[in-house]
Design an enzyme around this catalytic site. Structure first.
Site, short mmCIF file in Angstrom:
data_model
loop_
_atom_site.label_atom_id
_atom_site.label_comp_id
_atom_site.label_asym_id
_atom_site.label_seq_id
_atom_site.Cartn_x
_atom_site.Cartn_y
_atom_site.Cartn_z
CG HIS A 78 -1.78 -1.22 1.29
ND1 HIS A 78 -2.41 -1.62 2.44
CD2 HIS A 78 -2.07 -2.17 0.36
CE1 HIS A 78 -3.07 -2.75 2.21
NE2 HIS A 78 -2.87 -3.11 0.96
CG HIS A 235 -7.42 -2.92 -1.39
ND1 HIS A 235 -6.81 -1.88 -0.71
CD2 HIS A 235 -6.63 -4.00 -1.18
CE1 HIS A 235 -5.73 -2.33 -0.11
NE2 HIS A 235 -5.59 -3.62 -0.37
CG ASP A 239 -3.39 -5.03 -2.82
OD1 ASP A 239 -2.88 -4.22 -2.02
OD2 ASP A 239 -4.22 -5.89 -2.48
CG HIS A 262 -0.01 -9.38 -2.95
ND1 HIS A 262 0.02 -8.09 -3.44
CD2 HIS A 262 -0.78 -9.33 -1.84
CE1 HIS A 262 -0.71 -7.32 -2.66
NE2 HIS A 262 -1.21 -8.05 -1.68
ZN LIG Z 1 -3.77 -4.67 -0.15
#
Ligand SMILES: [Zn+2]
Length: 304
Positions: A78, A235, A239, A262
């Protein structure tokens, strides 16, 4: 010509780590041209440092962790997402603990701090990674692609079998303005049913309704509700922009993610780095200065 940027002065952000629960102070500090983004653990002997790079990503399940031989920096995404959106090429990020403060679960506090530190241009032109042919990475039904595009555009699709989330998709041209308006305030989220398991694994110790959207089996539990109707997919864009910083060069391309977190992003970034035949380094020249207009009027000068 677009020049590399850093910040004019140092500035602090304080808070706790969402996974460690530990208090931490983060300090953004100016860095010279061609430095990149470095984390420094000021609390450890010898002040060890580590460059934000796909090769230093160690763990990627619920967070992006950077690791060296003897130390780690957790939950970087973030914080570095703000650097990506604000086009800050060079900065030192000094920490006195193992995990970046979670703040409100979005990148709002980091963006505000960086803008308060004032962005300045350096003497060196910025080199963009201009994608010239598609690159993809897939695992099962998780897919990540990057396609040639004259700008930075991110499209994310998520699909959660939950009545408050479901199928959400967002395809956005990323500029400082669009990030501030559409993405920066979107918070991280988690499910109540996972909390016990996460805590047993040593994660989510600092998580609360103050820094995370929490959902039970039916609904959002935060009394204030959502900041956007589709805050969840926003969001995920946040990311993805954070994970793009591990490419170590600003991307010009259209990033498309389908159910990819991720871990998939880390593998895509490593694949881009390993395929230099699929991108070129370019500098951008333009006769307008506003961020929004620049990609519609840019002229490209190949330098390699
Ligand atoms: Zn995040």
């Amino acid at each position: 010509m677009f020049f590399q940027k850093t910040i004019r002065k140092s500035i602090e952000v304080r808070g706790i780590g969402i996974h460690s629960g530990e208090p931490c102070t983060l300090k953004f500090k100016p860095a010279p041209a061609n430095t990149g983004v470095y984390f420094i653990r000021a609390d450890l002997p010898g002040r060890p440092f580590l460059k934000v790079s796909s090769n230093h990503v160690q763990a990627v399940s619920y967070q992006t962790v950077l690791g060296g031989e003897h130390f780690k920096v957790a939950t970087i995404e973030h914080c570095v997402s703000s650097l990506s959106a604000l086009r800050i090429d060079n900065v030192y990020i000094e920490l006195n603990g193992p995990e970046i403060p979670i703040c409100d679960g979005s990148s709002l506090y980091f963006s505000r701090a960086l803008l308060a530190a004032e962005l300045i241009e350096l003497d060196e032109p910025r080199k963009y990674c201009y994608i010239t042919e598609p690159i993809s990475y897939s695992e099962g039904d998780k897919h990540a692609y990057v396609l040639p595009y004259h700008g930075l555009r991110v499209a994310v699709t998520i699909d959660f079998p939950h009545p408050a989330i479901g199928h959400q998709t967002l395809d956005l041209e990323i500029t400082e303005q669009s990030f501030a308006r559409e993405i920066s305030a979107a918070r991280t989220f988690g499910f109540l049913k996972d909390v016990e398991q996460l805590k047993a694994s040593g994660l989510a110790k600092g998580g609360s309704l103050d820094n995370c959207i929490v959902l039970d089996d039916h609904k959002v539990l935060n009394s204030e509700g959502l900041r956007y109707k589709d805050e969840f997919v926003r969001h995920k864009v946040l990311d993805a922009l954070g994970d793009l910083v591990t490419l170590e060069m600003p991307l010009m391309g259209h990033l498309i993610l389908h159910k990819a977190g991720h871990d998939i992003m880390n593998k895509l970034v490593k694949k881009i780095v390993a395929q230099p035949q699929s991108y070129r380094f370019v500098e951008l020249g333009a006769d307008v200065s506003t961020e929004i207009k620049k990609f519609s009027t840019w002229t490209m000068q190949e330098i390699s």
